[in-house]
Write a protein that holds these residues in place. Structure first.
Motif, PDB file in Angstrom:
ATOM      1  N   LEU A  86       0.834  -1.191   0.000  1.00  0.00           N
ATOM      2  CA  LEU A  86       0.000   0.000   0.000  1.00  0.00           C
ATOM      3  C   LEU A  86       0.872   1.245   0.000  1.00  0.00           C
ATOM      4  O   LEU A  86       1.893   1.308   0.679  1.00  0.00           O
ATOM      5  N   ARG A  87       0.465   2.255  -0.773  1.00  0.00           N
ATOM      6  CA  ARG A  87       1.177   3.527  -0.787  1.00  0.00           C
ATOM      7  C   ARG A  87       0.705   4.391   0.378  1.00  0.00           C
ATOM      8  O   ARG A  87      -0.452   4.318   0.803  1.00  0.00           O
ATOM      9  N   LEU A  88       1.586   5.227   0.880  1.00  0.00           N
ATOM     10  CA  LEU A  88       1.231   6.152   1.942  1.00  0.00           C
ATOM     11  C   LEU A  88       0.575   7.375   1.312  1.00  0.00           C
ATOM     12  O   LEU A  88       1.243   8.246   0.759  1.00  0.00           O
ATOM     13  N   THR A  89      -0.736   7.444   1.382  1.00  0.00           N
ATOM     14  CA  THR A  89      -1.494   8.558   0.835  1.00  0.00           C
ATOM     15  C   THR A  89      -1.957   9.462   1.982  1.00  0.00           C
ATOM     16  O   THR A  89      -1.782   9.131   3.162  1.00  0.00           O
ATOM     17  N   ALA A  90      -2.568  10.590   1.632  1.00  0.00           N
ATOM     18  CA  ALA A  90      -3.111  11.482   2.654  1.00  0.00           C
ATOM     19  C   ALA A  90      -4.180  10.763   3.478  1.00  0.00           C
ATOM     20  O   ALA A  90      -4.270  10.945   4.696  1.00  0.00           O
ATOM     21  N   MET A  91      -4.984   9.926   2.817  1.00  0.00           N
ATOM     22  CA  MET A  91      -6.003   9.174   3.539  1.00  0.00           C
ATOM     23  C   MET A  91      -5.365   8.187   4.507  1.00  0.00           C
ATOM     24  O   MET A  91      -5.789   8.061   5.665  1.00  0.00           O
ATOM     25  N   ALA A 105       0.932   1.210  14.918  1.00  0.00           N
ATOM     26  CA  ALA A 105       0.435   1.124  13.543  1.00  0.00           C
ATOM     27  C   ALA A 105       1.449   1.647  12.533  1.00  0.00           C
ATOM     28  O   ALA A 105       1.646   1.055  11.466  1.00  0.00           O
ATOM     29  N   ARG A 106       2.119   2.757  12.842  1.00  0.00           N
ATOM     30  CA  ARG A 106       3.070   3.329  11.887  1.00  0.00           C
ATOM     31  C   ARG A 106       4.252   2.393  11.661  1.00  0.00           C
ATOM     32  O   ARG A 106       4.740   2.254  10.533  1.00  0.00           O
ATOM     33  N   GLN A 107       4.737   1.777  12.736  1.00  0.00           N
ATOM     34  CA  GLN A 107       5.850   0.847  12.586  1.00  0.00           C
ATOM     35  C   GLN A 107       5.443  -0.363  11.755  1.00  0.00           C
ATOM     36  O   GLN A 107       6.216  -0.837  10.904  1.00  0.00           O
ATOM     37  N   ALA A 108       4.237  -0.864  11.991  1.00  0.00           N
ATOM     38  CA  ALA A 108       3.762  -1.992  11.202  1.00  0.00           C
ATOM     39  C   ALA A 108       3.605  -1.601   9.737  1.00  0.00           C
ATOM     40  O   ALA A 108       3.992  -2.353   8.830  1.00  0.00           O
ATOM     41  N   PHE A 109       3.053  -0.430   9.496  1.00  0.00           N
ATOM     42  CA  PHE A 109       2.866   0.037   8.120  1.00  0.00           C
ATOM     43  C   PHE A 109       4.207   0.161   7.403  1.00  0.00           C
ATOM     44  O   PHE A 109       4.329  -0.172   6.209  1.00  0.00           O
ATOM     45  N   ALA A 110       5.234   0.629   8.105  1.00  0.00           N
ATOM     46  CA  ALA A 110       6.556   0.806   7.502  1.00  0.00           C
ATOM     47  C   ALA A 110       7.177  -0.528   7.080  1.00  0.00           C
ATOM     48  O   ALA A 110       8.030  -0.557   6.182  1.00  0.00           O
ATOM     49  N   ARG A 111       6.769  -1.620   7.706  1.00  0.00           N
ATOM     50  CA  ARG A 111       7.342  -2.933   7.399  1.00  0.00           C
ATOM     51  C   ARG A 111       6.591  -3.660   6.291  1.00  0.00           C
ATOM     52  O   ARG A 111       6.985  -4.754   5.885  1.00  0.00           O
ATOM     53  N   ILE A 151      -4.219  -4.733   9.878  1.00  0.00           N
ATOM     54  CA  ILE A 151      -5.419  -4.689   9.045  1.00  0.00           C
ATOM     55  C   ILE A 151      -5.740  -3.222   8.809  1.00  0.00           C
ATOM     56  O   ILE A 151      -5.901  -2.459   9.767  1.00  0.00           O
ATOM     57  N   HIS A 152      -5.820  -2.831   7.557  1.00  0.00           N
ATOM     58  CA  HIS A 152      -6.300  -1.485   7.236  1.00  0.00           C
ATOM     59  C   HIS A 152      -7.814  -1.575   7.061  1.00  0.00           C
ATOM     60  O   HIS A 152      -8.313  -1.960   6.021  1.00  0.00           O
ATOM     61  N   TRP A 153      -8.520  -1.203   8.118  1.00  0.00           N
ATOM     62  CA  TRP A 153      -9.993  -1.311   8.119  1.00  0.00           C
ATOM     63  C   TRP A 153     -10.527   0.010   7.576  1.00  0.00           C
ATOM     64  O   TRP A 153     -11.010   0.867   8.305  1.00  0.00           O
TER      65      TRP A 153
END
Length: 294
Positions: A86-91, A105-111, A151-153
């Motif tokens: 997933l790309r890091l968008t404004a949303m 959440a940010r650390q998980a997203f970065a991985r 999970i991106h809900w």
């Protein structure tokens, strides 16, 4: 007041599941896990012959078939895996900032290195409680077979810790709703010092009213609890709170006025606004209401 959102059977509901490595699932293993929770589930298409791994898997749930315009509609659930993260968008940035129950959440997203979309189809005519139950049963099966980072809900505007969600899933009831499908968001109003805005997000995606509260000089954590509990009531009972009705506020004997109106925050939808009344009504809202807005 704007008209209620349309609810057609073609509308879909979904979440994105984040992984640290490219994902491919054994279809037969996932079917077995799904059938532990949904015994009537049937596969759609190839599950991967001989234990092979596939990128797209589908299931149909014939025990929840409904008739619509003379045709029998059978709800379906699909898992679509991709190697593209997933790309890091404004949303996404906003959703990360509203993920209160998932501080990492940010650390998980970065991985993240890959993701999978879990979505339903032919479900818009189902009772919303049955719909989310089917969806979450399949989600639990996916997480059992393929443990995830996050999970991106997105219908609820949040990222969710899979381990915390699975624990809430097993508990059931309000815990399950609070852990995933309904989020309580919090914003400070930059051009109106002291004003705060909270809303629920996620209920409208299921055909239930979200709530909002525009306030000042109240404890946000207490307002969040009130909105979450009221949202749970609406999920259980339906949209029974009419314009002009009141709910119990934060102090004994206080009554907060309710009214359906356009949401202040995106996504645009009709929400049940909960007004704490003076002196806690936000200055911005009081000015707007006196001017005939809303």
């Amino acid at each position: 007041m704007a008209e209620a959102e349309p609810a057609g059977f073609a509308q879909t509901y979904g979440v994105e599941i984040l992984y640290e490595t490219p994902l491919a699932i054994d279809g037969e293993e996932l079917l077995r896990a799904v059938r532990v929770r949904r015994p009537a589930a049937q596969p759609l298409g190839d599950l991967g012959a001989g234990g092979g791994e596939v990128k797209t898997l589908g299931f149909v749930h014939p025990d929840h078939a409904v008739e619509l315009s003379g045709a029998v509609i059978r709800p379906q659930t699909f898992l679509l895996a991709t190697d593209a993260p997933l790309r890091l968008t404004a949303m996404m940035e906003d959703h990360l900032g509203q993920s209160w129950s998932f501080p990492d959440a940010r650390q998980a997203f970065a991985r993240r290195r890959s993701s999978a979309l879990l979505t339903d189809m032919m479900t818009g005519s189902l009772d919303y409680q049955a719909r989310i139950e089917i969806f979450e049963d399949v989600l639990a099966a996916v997480l059992q077979v393929a443990p995830a980072l996050a999970i991106h809900w997105w219908p609820a505007g949040r990222f969710v810790d899979p381990a915390i969600w699975l624990e809430a899933y097993r508990e059931g009831g309000a815990d399950r709703l609070f852990a995933g499908a309904m989020n309580v968001r919090f914003y400070k109003i930059s051009d109106s010092p002291g004003d705060m805005l909270m809303d629920t997000l996620g209920l409208a995606a299921l055909g239930v009213r979200d709530l909002q509260c525009h306030f000042r000089d109240l404890d946000p954590s207490e307002v969040a609890t009130l909105l979450a509990n009221t949202g749970c009531y609406l999920f259980d009972e339906g949209d029974l709170i009419a314009d002009g009705h009141t709910i119990e506020g934060l102090t004994p004997g206080s009554r907060w006025m309710c009214r359906h109106e356009d949401s202040i925050l995106n996504p645009a939808r009709i929400v049940l606004n909960v007004d704490p009344g003076p002196p806690h009504t936000a200055a911005g809202r009081a000015d707007r209401d006196q001017g005939g807005g809303g």
